[in-house]
Scaffold this motif. Structure first.
Motif, PDB file in Angstrom:
ATOM      1  N   TYR A 198       0.818  -1.218   0.000  1.00 63.23           N
ATOM      2  CA  TYR A 198       0.000   0.000   0.000  1.00 63.23           C
ATOM      3  C   TYR A 198       0.853   1.269   0.000  1.00 63.23           C
ATOM      4  CZ  TYR A 198      -3.678  -3.328   1.086  1.00 63.23           C
ATOM      5  OH  TYR A 198      -4.544  -4.393   1.036  1.00 63.23           O
ATOM      6  N   TRP A 199       1.738   1.319  -0.990  1.00 64.03           N
ATOM      7  CA  TRP A 199       2.510   2.530  -1.258  1.00 64.03           C
ATOM      8  C   TRP A 199       2.110   3.107  -2.608  1.00 64.03           C
ATOM      9  CZ3 TRP A 199       6.805   5.226   0.939  1.00 64.03           C
ATOM     10  CH2 TRP A 199       7.163   4.809   2.230  1.00 64.03           C
ATOM     11  N   GLN A 200       2.201   4.430  -2.714  1.00 65.82           N
ATOM     12  CA  GLN A 200       2.044   5.128  -3.981  1.00 65.82           C
ATOM     13  C   GLN A 200       3.300   5.962  -4.208  1.00 65.82           C
ATOM     14  OE1 GLN A 200      -1.643   7.339  -3.874  1.00 65.82           O
ATOM     15  NE2 GLN A 200      -2.888   5.480  -3.756  1.00 65.82           N
ATOM     16  N   VAL A 201       3.981   5.696  -5.315  1.00 59.90           N
ATOM     17  CA  VAL A 201       5.213   6.421  -5.650  1.00 59.90           C
ATOM     18  C   VAL A 201       4.915   7.251  -6.892  1.00 59.90           C
ATOM     19  CG1 VAL A 201       7.644   6.215  -6.260  1.00 59.90           C
ATOM     20  CG2 VAL A 201       6.600   4.553  -4.689  1.00 59.90           C
ATOM     21  N   ALA A 250       5.001  -7.471  -1.740  1.00 58.79           N
ATOM     22  CA  ALA A 250       4.128  -6.352  -1.395  1.00 58.79           C
ATOM     23  C   ALA A 250       2.867  -6.399  -2.253  1.00 58.79           C
ATOM     24  CB  ALA A 250       4.846  -5.028  -1.584  1.00 58.79           C
ATOM     25  N   THR A 251       1.787  -5.871  -1.732  1.00 62.06           N
ATOM     26  CA  THR A 251       0.545  -5.810  -2.481  1.00 62.06           C
ATOM     27  C   THR A 251       0.080  -4.369  -2.632  1.00 62.06           C
ATOM     28  OG1 THR A 251      -1.675  -6.787  -2.700  1.00 62.06           O
ATOM     29  CG2 THR A 251      -1.040  -6.025  -0.499  1.00 62.06           C
ATOM     30  N   SER A 272       6.085 -12.592  -5.303  1.00 62.70           N
ATOM     31  CA  SER A 272       4.628 -12.633  -5.122  1.00 62.70           C
ATOM     32  C   SER A 272       4.063 -11.282  -4.708  1.00 62.70           C
ATOM     33  CB  SER A 272       4.247 -13.728  -4.114  1.00 62.70           C
ATOM     34  OG  SER A 272       4.635 -15.005  -4.594  1.00 62.70           O
ATOM     35  N   SER A 273       4.520 -10.246  -5.379  1.00 60.62           N
ATOM     36  CA  SER A 273       3.934  -8.909  -5.210  1.00 60.62           C
ATOM     37  C   SER A 273       2.678  -8.827  -6.087  1.00 60.62           C
ATOM     38  CB  SER A 273       4.943  -7.827  -5.603  1.00 60.62           C
ATOM     39  OG  SER A 273       6.005  -7.786  -4.678  1.00 60.62           O
ATOM     40  N   THR A 274       1.534  -8.698  -5.470  1.00 63.76           N
ATOM     41  CA  THR A 274       0.256  -8.816  -6.169  1.00 63.76           C
ATOM     42  C   THR A 274      -0.443  -7.469  -6.313  1.00 63.76           C
ATOM     43  OG1 THR A 274      -0.869  -9.312  -4.087  1.00 63.76           O
ATOM     44  CG2 THR A 274      -0.071 -11.178  -5.377  1.00 63.76           C
ATOM     45  N   SER A 283       3.506 -13.250  -8.598  1.00 63.65           N
ATOM     46  CA  SER A 283       3.263 -11.800  -8.707  1.00 63.65           C
ATOM     47  C   SER A 283       2.099 -11.588  -9.675  1.00 63.65           C
ATOM     48  CB  SER A 283       4.529 -11.086  -9.168  1.00 63.65           C
ATOM     49  OG  SER A 283       5.526 -11.128  -8.168  1.00 63.65           O
ATOM     50  N   ASP A 284       0.900 -11.822  -9.172  1.00 66.79           N
ATOM     51  CA  ASP A 284      -0.306 -11.870  -9.992  1.00 66.79           C
ATOM     52  C   ASP A 284      -1.002 -10.518 -10.073  1.00 66.79           C
ATOM     53  OD1 ASP A 284       0.180 -14.580 -10.229  1.00 66.79           O
ATOM     54  OD2 ASP A 284      -1.268 -15.153  -8.674  1.00 66.79           O
TER      55      ASP A 284
END
Length: 314
Positions: free
Chosen positions: A95-98, A115-116, A138-140, A175-176
């Motif tokens: 839950y980051w926004q860059v 991270a998701t 597995s960053s989804t 990483s779906d």
């Protein structure tokens, strides 16, 4: 009882209006301040970078929340410059926004691990030894959009993909559902503009512009997109300059490289020399076990046709 109910409602209402009590805007103008902010940020916070050069490797392991993401924002003149390693590493940081910044000078630009719901929006990534942006471990449900990626793979090993999803060599990296939207990737990207690895499923690649000038051909880097995962939707993209094909699928692991739908993509293969140059080179088509759909809305200029022989267009 009425008074108690009123007080309880008032507390809830105040919380809804005010949001998280700890949310803050953190103004940053030095590398040390940025490292501190990345370590101490809490859900709802905004880290705001002043224009300038921030030298070092920047990492965070803290997460925002679905209702209160953490935002790292600045203009393209806020430049993270690494001398090696990762420019920005979101390691288990969901839950980051860059937004808006530039990342350059390292081995890899922006790395998202385990991270998701990470959103990369309007950034510039360039001048790297290897890939630009990588969703891994597995960053989804990640998203990269409205961004520019160019001048990658400068170590010459053919590992300079613009956007890399998943990991090679197995299917454990799930990483779906990664979305790659409305980006400009290239020129001088040493690998594919986008590499979608085996084990990954269900992403969408749409509205991007690819310039393959600079493809090295090392490690079979000879197309704009290579799909080794399953059930992707790839639509409304435009590509030019390639050494071989526009879009490819491969089966690196049994049962993978299947189910992708290609529609309304525009391929310019002008300059691709030799025989067997196609907008879509599908290496593993099977109507019953590994179907790939190439819609008639796709177009091609130059080359030897829309798809390699035996691949249905419908």
């Amino acid at each position: 009882m009425k008074t108690a109910l009123f007080l309880s409602f008032g507390v809830v209402a105040a919380g809804l209006v005010a949001g998280p009590a700890h949310a803050a805007t953190i103004d940053v103008s030095t590398a040390a301040q940025l490292k501190s902010a990345l370590t101490s940020a809490k859900a709802g916070d905004t880290i705001k970078l002043a224009d300038g050069t921030y030298t070092g490797n920047f990492k965070t392991t803290v997460s925002g929340s679905s209702s209160s993401p953490i935002t790292l924002t600045g203009s393209a003149k806020a430049i993270l410059t690494a001398g090696g390693g990762y420019g920005l590493h979101l390691n288990g940081a969901s839950y980051w926004q860059v937004k808006g910044i530039t990342v350059t000078g390292g081995q890899k630009g922006i790395m998202i691990d385990s991270a998701t719901r990470v959103v990369i929006d309007g950034v510039t990534v360039h001048g790297l030894d290897m890939e630009g942006v990588h969703f891994r471990k597995s960053s989804t449900y990640g998203t990269i959009r409205n961004s520019k990626i160019y001048d990658t793979g400068n170590d010459g090993r053919g590992m300079g993909e613009g956007v890399y999803v998943g990991s090679a060599g197995g299917t454990s990296d799930k990483s779906d559902n990664v979305q790659i939207l409305d980006n400009t990737i290239g020129p001088d990207v040493g690998g594919e503009a986008i590499d979608l690895k085996e084990g990954t499923t269900g992403g969408r690649v749409a509205g991007n512009s690819f310039d393959g000038r600079g493809l090295t051909g090392a490690n079979y880097d000879d197309s704009w997109i290579d799909v080794k995962g399953n059930n992707y939707v790839i639509e409304n993209n435009t590509g030019k300059n390639t050494t071989n094909n526009g879009f490819e699928t491969h089966t690196q692991q049994s049962g993978w490289g299947c189910g992708t739908v290609f529609r309304n993509n525009r391929s310019d293969l002008t300059g691709a020399t030799g025989s067997g140059r196609y907008a879509f080179n599908i290496t593993n088509y099977n109507a019953s076990s590994c179907k790939v759909t190439i819609d008639r809305s796709n177009t091609v200029t130059g080359g030897n046709g829309l798809a390699n022989p035996g691949i249905p267009i419908g």
